[in-house]
Design a protein around this motif. Structure first.
Motif, PDB file in Angstrom:
ATOM      1  N   TRP A  10       0.833  -1.209   0.000  1.00 21.15           N
ATOM      2  CA  TRP A  10       0.000   0.000   0.000  1.00 21.15           C
ATOM      3  C   TRP A  10       0.867   1.257   0.000  1.00 21.15           C
ATOM      4  N   GLU A  11       1.910   1.285   0.819  1.00 18.86           N
ATOM      5  CA  GLU A  11       2.797   2.447   0.860  1.00 18.86           C
ATOM      6  C   GLU A  11       3.460   2.682  -0.500  1.00 18.86           C
ATOM      7  N   THR A  12       3.899   1.604  -1.135  1.00 16.93           N
ATOM      8  CA  THR A  12       4.547   1.717  -2.443  1.00 16.93           C
ATOM      9  C   THR A  12       3.578   2.272  -3.483  1.00 16.93           C
ATOM     10  N   LEU A  13       2.365   1.727  -3.538  1.00 19.18           N
ATOM     11  CA  LEU A  13       1.374   2.209  -4.493  1.00 19.18           C
ATOM     12  C   LEU A  13       1.001   3.657  -4.222  1.00 19.18           C
ATOM     13  N   TYR A  14       0.914   4.009  -2.946  1.00 20.27           N
ATOM     14  CA  TYR A  14       0.600   5.386  -2.535  1.00 20.27           C
ATOM     15  C   TYR A  14       1.687   6.347  -3.010  1.00 20.27           C
ATOM     16  N   MET A  15       2.946   5.993  -2.785  1.00 22.70           N
ATOM     17  CA  MET A  15       4.062   6.844  -3.202  1.00 22.70           C
ATOM     18  C   MET A  15       4.118   6.979  -4.715  1.00 22.70           C
ATOM     19  N   VAL A  16       3.994   5.866  -5.414  1.00 22.15           N
ATOM     20  CA  VAL A  16       4.117   5.870  -6.870  1.00 22.15           C
ATOM     21  C   VAL A  16       2.962   6.630  -7.513  1.00 22.15           C
ATOM     22  N   ALA A  17       1.754   6.411  -7.033  1.00 22.27           N
ATOM     23  CA  ALA A  17       0.583   7.063  -7.626  1.00 22.27           C
ATOM     24  C   ALA A  17       0.664   8.584  -7.491  1.00 22.27           C
ATOM     25  N   LEU A  18       0.930   9.057  -6.279  1.00 22.49           N
ATOM     26  CA  LEU A  18       0.944  10.507  -6.064  1.00 22.49           C
ATOM     27  C   LEU A  18       2.148  11.175  -6.722  1.00 22.49           C
ATOM     28  N   SER A  19       3.304  10.546  -6.648  1.00 24.44           N
ATOM     29  CA  SER A  19       4.486  11.150  -7.273  1.00 24.44           C
ATOM     30  C   SER A  19       4.364  11.140  -8.796  1.00 24.44           C
ATOM     31  N   THR A  20       3.719  10.113  -9.362  1.00 27.15           N
ATOM     32  CA  THR A  20       3.476  10.099 -10.803  1.00 27.15           C
ATOM     33  C   THR A  20       2.529  11.226 -11.193  1.00 27.15           C
ATOM     34  N   LEU A  21       1.496  11.429 -10.387  1.00 26.71           N
ATOM     35  CA  LEU A  21       0.537  12.502 -10.648  1.00 26.71           C
ATOM     36  C   LEU A  21       1.210  13.868 -10.584  1.00 26.71           C
ATOM     37  N   PHE A  22       1.922  14.125  -9.486  1.00 23.50           N
ATOM     38  CA  PHE A  22       2.532  15.443  -9.297  1.00 23.50           C
ATOM     39  C   PHE A  22       3.629  15.710 -10.327  1.00 23.50           C
ATOM     40  N   SER A  23       4.501  14.731 -10.531  1.00 25.40           N
ATOM     41  CA  SER A  23       5.581  14.934 -11.502  1.00 25.40           C
ATOM     42  C   SER A  23       5.014  15.049 -12.914  1.00 25.40           C
ATOM     43  N   GLY A  24       3.897  14.346 -13.165  1.00 25.66           N
ATOM     44  CA  GLY A  24       3.254  14.451 -14.465  1.00 25.66           C
ATOM     45  C   GLY A  24       2.735  15.850 -14.727  1.00 25.66           C
ATOM     46  N   VAL A  25       2.104  16.428 -13.719  1.00 29.62           N
ATOM     47  CA  VAL A  25       1.567  17.791 -13.857  1.00 29.62           C
ATOM     48  C   VAL A  25       2.696  18.800 -14.043  1.00 29.62           C
ATOM     49  N   PHE A  26       3.688  18.767 -13.141  1.00 32.82           N
ATOM     50  CA  PHE A  26       4.785  19.732 -13.213  1.00 32.82           C
ATOM     51  C   PHE A  26       5.645  19.522 -14.460  1.00 32.82           C
ATOM     52  N   GLY A  27       5.956  18.267 -14.752  1.00 30.80           N
ATOM     53  CA  GLY A  27       6.794  17.980 -15.909  1.00 30.80           C
ATOM     54  C   GLY A  27       6.106  18.318 -17.212  1.00 30.80           C
ATOM     55  N   PHE A  28       4.817  18.035 -17.304  1.00 26.51           N
ATOM     56  CA  PHE A  28       4.087  18.335 -18.530  1.00 26.51           C
ATOM     57  C   PHE A  28       3.998  19.839 -18.747  1.00 26.51           C
ATOM     58  N   ILE A  83      11.062  11.228   6.863  1.00 26.41           N
ATOM     59  CA  ILE A  83      10.988   9.778   6.721  1.00 26.41           C
ATOM     60  C   ILE A  83       9.535   9.357   6.501  1.00 26.41           C
ATOM     61  N   GLY A  84       9.362   8.177   5.959  1.00 27.81           N
ATOM     62  CA  GLY A  84       8.016   7.673   5.720  1.00 27.81           C
ATOM     63  C   GLY A  84       7.589   7.858   4.271  1.00 27.81           C
ATOM     64  N   SER A  85       6.485   7.244   3.931  1.00 27.80           N
ATOM     65  CA  SER A  85       6.017   7.237   2.544  1.00 27.80           C
ATOM     66  C   SER A  85       5.570   8.615   2.066  1.00 27.80           C
ATOM     67  N   THR A  86       4.912   9.376   2.945  1.00 30.38           N
ATOM     68  CA  THR A  86       4.464  10.715   2.546  1.00 30.38           C
ATOM     69  C   THR A  86       5.649  11.618   2.254  1.00 30.38           C
ATOM     70  N   ALA A  87       6.661  11.576   3.108  1.00 30.32           N
ATOM     71  CA  ALA A  87       7.859  12.388   2.890  1.00 30.32           C
ATOM     72  C   ALA A  87       8.565  11.999   1.599  1.00 30.32           C
ATOM     73  N   SER A  88       8.538  10.736   1.237  1.00 26.73           N
ATOM     74  CA  SER A  88       9.236  10.266   0.041  1.00 26.73           C
ATOM     75  C   SER A  88       8.628  10.817  -1.245  1.00 26.73           C
ATOM     76  N   ILE A  89       7.369  11.220  -1.181  1.00 30.83           N
ATOM     77  CA  ILE A  89       6.715  11.760  -2.375  1.00 30.83           C
ATOM     78  C   ILE A  89       7.423  13.020  -2.864  1.00 30.83           C
ATOM     79  N   VAL A  90       7.968  13.809  -1.937  1.00 31.54           N
ATOM     80  CA  VAL A  90       8.640  15.062  -2.316  1.00 31.54           C
ATOM     81  C   VAL A  90       9.864  14.795  -3.199  1.00 31.54           C
ATOM     82  N   PRO A  91      10.848  14.014  -2.730  1.00 30.67           N
ATOM     83  CA  PRO A  91      12.006  13.750  -3.607  1.00 30.67           C
ATOM     84  C   PRO A  91      11.649  12.943  -4.851  1.00 30.67           C
ATOM     85  N   LEU A  92      10.668  12.053  -4.734  1.00 33.21           N
ATOM     86  CA  LEU A  92      10.240  11.289  -5.914  1.00 33.21           C
ATOM     87  C   LEU A  92       9.705  12.226  -6.996  1.00 33.21           C
ATOM     88  N   THR A  93       8.902  13.191  -6.589  1.00 35.24           N
ATOM     89  CA  THR A  93       8.337  14.153  -7.538  1.00 35.24           C
ATOM     90  C   THR A  93       9.425  15.027  -8.152  1.00 35.24           C
TER      91      THR A  93
END
Length: 211
Positions: A10-28, A83-93
């Motif tokens: 669940w944490e992995t899917l949560y990180m990947v889904a949100l970071s894909t969304l955010f990076s998609g918006v900013f990158g696009f 630390i944690g899955s929510t924090a990881s979304i920032v560097p992932l994005t």
């Protein structure tokens, strides 16, 4: 252990889904500006494009682990913790945004110039050319690239586990490596492989539907 695997999934899917969304918006959004200001763009602007080009190249040159550690203060400021899955979304994005910008720029550049010039001759505005011509024509390529981005972020999310990012990577290191529980490592890797196959299959399916 089953519950921990499910929670890590669940944490992995949560990180990947949100970071894909955010990076998609900013990158696009970044790719659109680059398309407009590029040498053959709708409104060429060499200084702006050169600056964005340097930013994108610099962003893509940082190894993810180093980037994740380097921006800990920024991550803590945005997420309240480092630390944690929510924090990881920032560097992932942040890590994925330059990559998204570059591959989306490539997709949009593949659109036939003749189609763009035809739209311009009919009096279409820059925004109409981008939204109704370029994006529409490039959509199959964009879909496949979104799958590539999600898969890359899945790999990044596993690396984030090395520095307390949570998810399957964290579980594999904590139990599979540190405690020599080989079965946990195998399960984690197997789940990641299955997720990759699912993401790519969805991307291929959508691509065939809209091609």
């Amino acid at each position: 252990m089953q519950n921990e695997l499910l929670f890590a999934l669940w944490e992995t899917l949560y990180m990947v889904a949100l970071s894909t969304l955010f990076s998609g918006v900013f990158g696009f959004a970044l790719s659109i500006v680059m398309i407009i200001t590029g040498t053959n763009g709708l409104r060429p602007n060499k200084p702006v494009y050169a600056l964005l080009n340097v930013i994108v190249n610099l962003g893509r040159s940082f190894p993810f682990i180093i980037l994740m550690i380097a921006i800990i203060p920024l991550t803590r400021m945005i997420a309240g913790t480092s630390i944690g899955s929510t924090a990881s979304i920032v560097p992932l994005t942040i890590a994925a945004t330059p990559f998204v910008a570059r591959i989306m720029e490539g997709s949009l550049l593949e659109v036939d110039r003749g189609v763009i010039e035809a739209a311009r001759s009919f009096g279409a505005s820059d925004w109409q050319i981008i939204s109704r011509v370029m994006i529409k024509e490039a959509m199959p390529s964009i879909v496949l690239n979104c799958a590539v981005v999600a898969i890359n972020l899945l790999g990044y999310s596993a690396m984030a586990g090395a520095v307390g990012g949570g998810g399957l990577g964290d579980l594999a290191i904590k139990y599979g490596y540190n405690r020599f529980q080989t079965d946990v490592m195998i399960y984690s890797v197997a789940i990641l492989i299955v997720i990759v196959q699912i993401i790519q299959s969805i991307g291929n399916y959508v691509y065939e539907k809209i091609k």
